[in-house]
Every structure is written in C-alpha cells, then in structure tokens.
Design a protein around this motif. Structure first.
Motif, PDB file in Angstrom:
ATOM      1  N   LYS A 159       0.902  -1.194  -0.077  1.00 20.73           N
ATOM      2  CA  LYS A 159      -0.025  -0.031  -0.005  1.00 20.73           C
ATOM      3  C   LYS A 159       0.941   1.352  -0.085  1.00 20.73           C
ATOM      4  CE  LYS A 159      -0.557  -0.201   5.078  1.00 20.73           C
ATOM      5  NZ  LYS A 159      -1.566  -0.227   6.197  1.00 20.73           N
ATOM      6  N   HIS A 161       2.791   4.239   0.836  1.00 21.76           N
ATOM      7  CA  HIS A 161       3.240   4.496   2.522  1.00 21.76           C
ATOM      8  C   HIS A 161       3.093   6.088   2.643  1.00 21.76           C
ATOM      9  CE1 HIS A 161       6.708   6.421   0.396  1.00 21.76           C
ATOM     10  NE2 HIS A 161       7.179   6.954   1.419  1.00 21.76           N
ATOM     11  N   ARG A 163       0.262   7.917   1.518  1.00 20.82           N
ATOM     12  CA  ARG A 163      -1.226   8.532   1.788  1.00 20.82           C
ATOM     13  C   ARG A 163      -2.139   7.500   2.676  1.00 20.82           C
ATOM     14  NH1 ARG A 163       1.420   8.716  -2.739  1.00 20.82           N
ATOM     15  NH2 ARG A 163       1.351  11.005  -3.954  1.00 20.82           N
ATOM     16  N   ASN A 164      -1.499   6.676   3.364  1.00 21.22           N
ATOM     17  CA  ASN A 164      -1.895   5.802   4.083  1.00 21.22           C
ATOM     18  C   ASN A 164      -1.606   6.027   5.621  1.00 21.22           C
ATOM     19  OD1 ASN A 164      -3.894   3.293   3.088  1.00 21.22           O
ATOM     20  ND2 ASN A 164      -2.073   3.652   1.630  1.00 21.22           N
ATOM     21  N   GLN A 165      -0.986   7.246   5.666  1.00 23.41           N
ATOM     22  CA  GLN A 165      -0.851   8.029   7.007  1.00 23.41           C
ATOM     23  C   GLN A 165      -2.199   8.306   7.627  1.00 23.41           C
ATOM     24  OE1 GLN A 165       2.447   7.306   8.457  1.00 23.41           O
ATOM     25  NE2 GLN A 165       2.830   6.181   6.516  1.00 23.41           N
ATOM     26  N   PRO A 166      -2.363   7.980   9.008  1.00 23.70           N
ATOM     27  CA  PRO A 166      -3.544   8.398   9.655  1.00 23.70           C
ATOM     28  C   PRO A 166      -3.691  10.013   9.503  1.00 23.70           C
ATOM     29  CG  PRO A 166      -1.986   6.975  11.174  1.00 23.70           C
ATOM     30  CD  PRO A 166      -1.339   7.361  10.043  1.00 23.70           C
ATOM     31  N   ASP A 167      -2.710  10.891   9.631  1.00 24.81           N
ATOM     32  CA  ASP A 167      -3.155  12.302   9.367  1.00 24.81           C
ATOM     33  C   ASP A 167      -3.008  12.916   8.001  1.00 24.81           C
ATOM     34  OD1 ASP A 167      -0.431  11.866   9.079  1.00 24.81           O
ATOM     35  OD2 ASP A 167       0.197  13.302  10.377  1.00 24.81           O
ATOM     36  N   TYR A 168      -3.023  11.786   6.843  1.00 26.23           N
ATOM     37  CA  TYR A 168      -2.955  12.399   5.492  1.00 26.23           C
ATOM     38  C   TYR A 168      -3.989  13.039   5.073  1.00 26.23           C
ATOM     39  CZ  TYR A 168      -2.888  12.415   0.611  1.00 26.23           C
ATOM     40  OH  TYR A 168      -2.988  12.751  -0.747  1.00 26.23           O
ATOM     41  N   GLN A 169      -3.828  14.022   4.394  1.00 19.61           N
ATOM     42  CA  GLN A 169      -4.675  14.944   3.762  1.00 19.61           C
ATOM     43  C   GLN A 169      -4.365  15.247   2.107  1.00 19.61           C
ATOM     44  OE1 GLN A 169      -7.628  16.238   5.030  1.00 19.61           O
ATOM     45  NE2 GLN A 169      -7.072  15.269   6.971  1.00 19.61           N
ATOM     46  N   SER A 229     -10.890  10.875  -2.314  1.00 15.17           N
ATOM     47  CA  SER A 229     -10.291  10.732  -0.901  1.00 15.17           C
ATOM     48  C   SER A 229     -10.753   9.058  -0.710  1.00 15.17           C
ATOM     49  CB  SER A 229     -11.181  11.649   0.056  1.00 15.17           C
ATOM     50  OG  SER A 229     -12.568  11.580  -0.243  1.00 15.17           O
ATOM     51  N   ASP A 232      -8.298   3.506  -1.596  1.00 17.50           N
ATOM     52  CA  ASP A 232      -7.263   3.077  -0.342  1.00 17.50           C
ATOM     53  C   ASP A 232      -5.814   2.486  -1.093  1.00 17.50           C
ATOM     54  OD1 ASP A 232      -8.022   0.608  -1.936  1.00 17.50           O
ATOM     55  OD2 ASP A 232      -9.137  -0.214   0.060  1.00 17.50           O
TER      56      ASP A 232
END
Length: 671
Positions: A159, A161, A163-169, A229, A232
């Motif tokens: 996946k 690395h 855009r799969n961070q919890p705080d990604y915008q 958005s 995934d």
C-alpha cells in the motif's frame, strides 16, 4: 480462508489436483534449498536472516487462491480450468500432459516441478498456456493482498506509504460530484438535450463542452463513482474496483492481457483542439521528479547516447509522487476527467448517474430519441434525449450500437492495441519501483531502426507486487521465492509498440459477454523484439547485474561478480542474440496492452468505417460516438490527449450542427 459452500464448483478430485498445483508453484523449501537461498542472498542487505528463513518455509495460502478462483475468474474460464484439473486427475489423460501414468497430485514434488517446467518450455503452445494460467492463478492472489506474510517477508507493504498515514490530507481538495439517487432517476420521466454514455476521456469532454454550450446533459456510467479521498490505494481493491474484469481481461486465446478502466472518469484516472485539451488538463513537464527506475532509464540512455525526453504529466506543474496511482489518484493532483471536463459539466448543470447500464439506444425513423437503461442494477428506465453520445470505450461502444440495431460491418472490427512487453534488470542497490512518480521518462531510440518504422517507445513502469509475482518465468519453488525476495532490487522497462498491422476485433456472445480477439503480426512482433534489445542494453548500461525477459524458455543473463556490466561483453552480446532468436511465440511470453482503439472507426464512407468524420453514425442520425473507438489507427503514444481532442471535435460539431435544435421536451413530447 473458508470458501462458501455454494461457490464450490470443483469435485474432490479436481480440488486435490488444484492443491497439488498450488503446492508445486509455492512450496515450503527443504533445508538444503533454504541454505542455498541464504547463500544466494548473502550480499543483499534488504532482508534479515529471519525474514528469509520464514519466507523459505512459508506454505501457500490455499484459501486465498481458491477464493480468487471463485470470485475473480469468469464462470466460463472456471469451467475450462476445471476441465484441465479433471484431465490431470485421470491417469490416462494425465499421461499425455505430464508423461506420467499417474494423477498429478500423486507425483512427488520434484516430479511435479519437472512437469510444470516442461509445460513452460514446451514446443506446444497449449502446454505453455497451461503453465501461464496456473502460475498466475496461484501467485497473483498471494502477493497482492495487504497484510499477508508473503508481503511482509519480501519487505513490501502493498500500500502507498505516504497516503495511508492516519493524518494524511489530499494535496488538492475537490468537492464531490453529485450522483443521482435511485429515487431521482425514477421520480418522473427524464428528458435531456443530450445523453452521454460513459464518463471517460471521450464522454467527459463531450459532457463538459456540451453543457457549457447551454445543453441539458445527462452522463451515464456503468462503473461506480469514487471521490479521490475514497481510494485506498491497494492492489486488490484498486484493480477490482477500477478496471474492466478486475484488471484480468485477456484476449480470447489468453495471449494478451488487456488493461481497461471501468469506473466513473474512465481510463483517465491515468491542432486547436489538441492545444485546448493540453491546456485544460495541465499537461506539462514542469515539476517532474524521477523515481529510481526512471533515473536508471535516463542513466542508460545517456551512456549509450540514446534519445530521452520527459513525459508531460497532467498535474499543472505540481510535484506528485504517484506510487499507487494505478489504483486511483488520492492526492487529487492529476487533472483527470473527473476533475476537469466533468467538473465543467457539473458547473453548467449536467447531471450524473453512475452504476447504471445502458441496454440500448432508442430510435425512431432512424433518429436517436433516448436510451433504455437499468438503474443501479434494479430498475429499467427509459430516458428521452435529442442526441445520444456513445462513449462506452473501445471494448463496449460497438456492442451497445449493435444491441441498438445498427448493422454496419465495421462495428467491433479494426481493434488496435499498443502491445507491450516488459524486461527487467536486477541491481545491487534498492530500487523500490513502486515508490515515487511513474512513467516520467521515455526513449524513442527503437522508433526508427535500420530503415524500418517500428514506432516503439521505451518507458519505466511500476509493477506492483501481485503483478510482479507472475511476471518472470517460474523455474521452481525455490527460484520463485528468490525472485520475490529480490523484488525491491528490480527495475523494469516496458516496450510499447504501435500496432501497425496486427489483426483485432471485439465480439459478444448471446448474453453480451465480451470477447477480445487479437493476433500479433510479424511486423509488430519484430517491433517489440527490437524494443526489447534496446531496453536490455539500457538496463545493462544503467548498471544491472542481471537481466531477464518474460520469454518462458530463455534463461536470465548474469554478469559475474568480477565483471562490470557492459553492453559490449561478448557473453551479453551472445545472449541478446538468443533473445532475438527466441522471439515472442504464442503463450511463450507475457504480452499486455493498456490502450485500446479503433472498433467504431471514423471515415469517409460506410464502406470503410462505422462513423462519419463528425463522429455521427452512418445509420442513425443524432447518434454519435466519442471515445478511443473512433481512432482509425493506433496513435503510438498514450492516447488520452488524442481521445480528448477527438471528443472535443465531436462536441463542437454537434453544437455547430444542432445548436438551434428544439429542446428534448419539445422534440419528444410523448416520452
């Protein structure tokens, strides 16, 4: 993973043979094989000893593979596969396929490996196809699913690395496009000036331009709308949700893998008209950063004196690390059809209906008057319109026109592809091809060679873990595991040939199921081979210590530890001669295509084409086509801009010819 009982279509004998096949392709290694694996990977710092030993003993996940067979494989292909398993479960028929008077599952692992390798290198195309199918069915589901030990052991997360961070915008925010609800679609008889069937490069452009001209427009899409958005960025859901047949569509004989988008926004989620299109989508080389494979392509080209240029990106100059963009652009940076032309359409009043299949175009007195569709898979609805634009794509536009009663002999014919072949180099350093921007450099060194116009491009693609697992020839369970442990050191190059005279068409059975027919010509085969030779030289000049093609019967080339990679190395020169001599036999290599064109080609008369130069069909007035199927020849490059410019031409023609036509309400009051 437990398989629901109602999905079980294999007999006990067939299941036992299938399990034996799985345990042949991906098997726990013996202690000796494990020791050899550790020795072969001793110079690689990517993996720990524990990762290697764990991977060596890792058995295949039968449940995942059975589940993939039942859920992702079309029923007709399941039946063919079940027949193969029956043949291998019968000692008499197995003798013809394996050389052993015994069921396949009763052979030793060593015997089974020898059988599979004999299929791979067989002189019979049918046996090579058996090898090709079983290898893919077994390996692909194991390495594409996030969170498995198979991914963890090879050091690949599966996946994105970033855009799969919890705080990604997302870097660029785009409002959602509103989709019509079922209730809205059924509330009252709907009437529009124009219905556009399909929301990809062609349909999106038409919808935007026609809505800007003051027309009431409805865009209908069989795929689902995803806001950027919601992606995934995983190989499983990305390919299952966004591609035709989950990214597993092949030609009827299984020789070519065909990638085609199937979602709202279509495949773009990858003259004056041309100039306007380039401006609208922000096509530019500004802001490009090259990932490691593209840097290797550049290094090899510079060393060899080969031409090289940057590929314009539809990013308006914004820096963008694509990574898993093949599974959707979550950043919102790429100016896809959804973020450009369809946004224009929305701002000018167009409406959108996704997850809706158009059954047929309604006509009266040889004029289009609307469509019949199945809304959200449940409700059959008719919708009136003055004009209908078919933008269902090269694979589906002909079928819709045929279902609607058109009989032009060119519908579905003249399919053009950009056949592709991949070669790879393995490097001592970490490459991580799945990181950073993708497809940012191109070399046309093999476009014109020795006086022949091959029309070949060489680019650096991304091959995700699932796709990579079945890309290179399998030579045994131990060899397979070693290749997968070297995935992060692999750098691929793709050879993209311009289809000149290959024969292709699309056809449909009584249920409307698609069949793609394609036979690669001698000229186009030679184009790919010339491209392969140049691409391998580029990888060698870029520093590759080992080089491989996907030719099933050709062994890889390795420089010794005392040799420096050199294109003039006599052994390497001799190996390139073997590459050329082996060629691309049917089912003896992996060939794919991401671009389809030509099945409703435009022309000057119905004797040579399916549509007029305006995009209007010869047989039905006010019925237009606006997608890649209009292109009479293969364009030789990513056709996105060409498709959009062609669609813009169609839309402008419609506006000029019918700008003063009465509204749909006045035109078709009885509907």
């Amino acid at each position: 993973m437990a398989i629901p009982q109602e999905l079980l279509c294999l007999t006990d004998d067939q299941s036992e043979v299938f399990r034996a096949i799985i345990d042949t392709i991906v098997a726990p290694l013996t202690d000796q094989e494990e020791s050899e694996l550790l020795a072969n990977l001793a110079d690689i710092a990517i993996h720990t000893k524990d990762q290697i030993t764990t991977f060596a003993k890792l058995p295949a996940l039968h449940g995942e593979i059975f589940d993939f067979l039942y859920h992702a494989t079309p029923p007709d292909q399941q039946k063919v596969f079940a027949t193969l398993l029956s043949l291998l479960a019968n000692p008499h028929s197995a003798l013809l396929l394996t050389g052993h008077w015994s069921r396949f599952d009763q052979l030793t692992r060593q015997q089974r490996e020898a059988v599979v390798n004999n299929w791979r290198t067989s002189n019979f195309a049918f046996k090579r196809l058996i090898y090709k199918v079983i290898y893919f069915i077994v390996t692909y589901p194991l390495y594409r699913k996030v969170g498995t030990e198979f991914q963890a052991c090879i050091g690949y997360s599966g996946k994105d690395h970033v855009r799969n961070q919890p705080d990604y915008q997302p870097k660029r925010q785009h409002p959602r496009l509103p989709m019509m609800t079922t209730e809205e679609a059924l509330a009252e008889p709907l009437k529009f000036d124009i219905i556009v069937i399909g929301s990809g490069c062609g349909g999106g452009v038409c919808a935007g331009r026609l809505a800007q001209a003051g027309k009431s427009v409805l865009v209908i899409e069989k795929g689902k709308y995803y806001h950027h958005s919601e992606y995934d960025l995983q190989e499983t859901t990305g390919f299952d949700d966004l591609y035709e047949n989950r990214g597993l569509l092949t030609t009827g004989d299984g020789s070519v893998l065909v990638f085609a988008g199937s979602t709202f926004g279509g495949g773009s989620a990858f003259a004056d008209d041309l100039e306007e299109v380039c401006h609208r989508i922000g096509a530019t080389t500004a802001g490009i950063e090259h990932n490691v494979p593209n840097q290797i392509l550049a290094k090899g080209c510079r060393k060899l004196g080969y031409p090289l240029s940057a590929i314009p990106q539809n990013t308006s100059g914004h820096q963008h690390e694509c990574e898993f963009c093949g599974c959707g652009c979550k950043d919102g940076i790429k100016n896809t059809t959804t973020h450009t032309w369809l946004r224009d359409a929305h701002e000018h009043g167009a409406r959108f209906l996704d997850q809706t299949r158009v059954v047929r175009i309604l006509t009266r007195n040889k004029k289009a008057i609307g469509i019949e569709c199945i809304v959200h898979g449940q409700h059959t609805v008719t919708i009136a319109a003055n004009q209908v634009v078919v933008s269902a794509g090269t694979l589906h536009s002909p079928n819709l026109l045929i279902r609607s009663g058109l009989k032009n002999k060119h519908l579905g014919q003249h399919l053009r592809l950009h056949p592709c072949h991949v070669v790879v180099g393995f490097f001592s350093e970490t490459v991580d091809m799945f990181r950073g921007p993708i497809l940012t450099n191109v070399s046309n060194v093999a476009e014109n060679w020795n006086g022949d116009n091959y029309g070949v491009k060489i680019e650096a693609p991304t091959v995700l873990g699932g796709g990579f697992s079945g890309l290179l020839p399998w030579r045994g369970a131990a060899h397979h595991k070693e290749i997968m442990l070297r995935y992060r050191q692999c750098s691929p190059l793709v050879i993209v040939a311009r289809d000149k005279d290959s024969q292709g068409s699309v056809s449909y059975d009584d249920q409307g199921n698609l069949k793609v027919n394609y036979k690669l010509s001698k000229h186009d085969t030679q184009s790919l081979i010339e491209g392969m030779i140049h691409a391998l030289k580029i990888l060698c000049a870029g520093g590759a210590a080992e080089l491989q093609t996907t030719q099933f019967g050709l062994e890889p080339f390795r420089f010794s530890k005392t040799e420096k990679p050199d294109v003039n190395n006599p052994r390497f020169v001799q190996w390139l001669q073997q590459v050329r001599a082996y060629g691309l036999p049917a089912h003896g290599c992996n060939v794919m295509s991401a671009h389809q064109m030509g099945t409703c080609r435009m022309g000057v008369s119905p004797s040579v084409s399916a549509t007029k130069p305006t995009g209007e069909t010869w047989e039905v007035e006010n019925l237009y086509v606006a997608d890649a199927s209009l292109l009479p020849t293969a364009c030789g490059v990513n056709p996105m801009i060409t498709i959009q410019a062609t669609a813009l031409h169609v839309a402008n023609t419609m506006i000029a010819a019918y700008g003063n036509q009465k509204s749909s309400t006045e035109q078709n009051p009885e509907m």
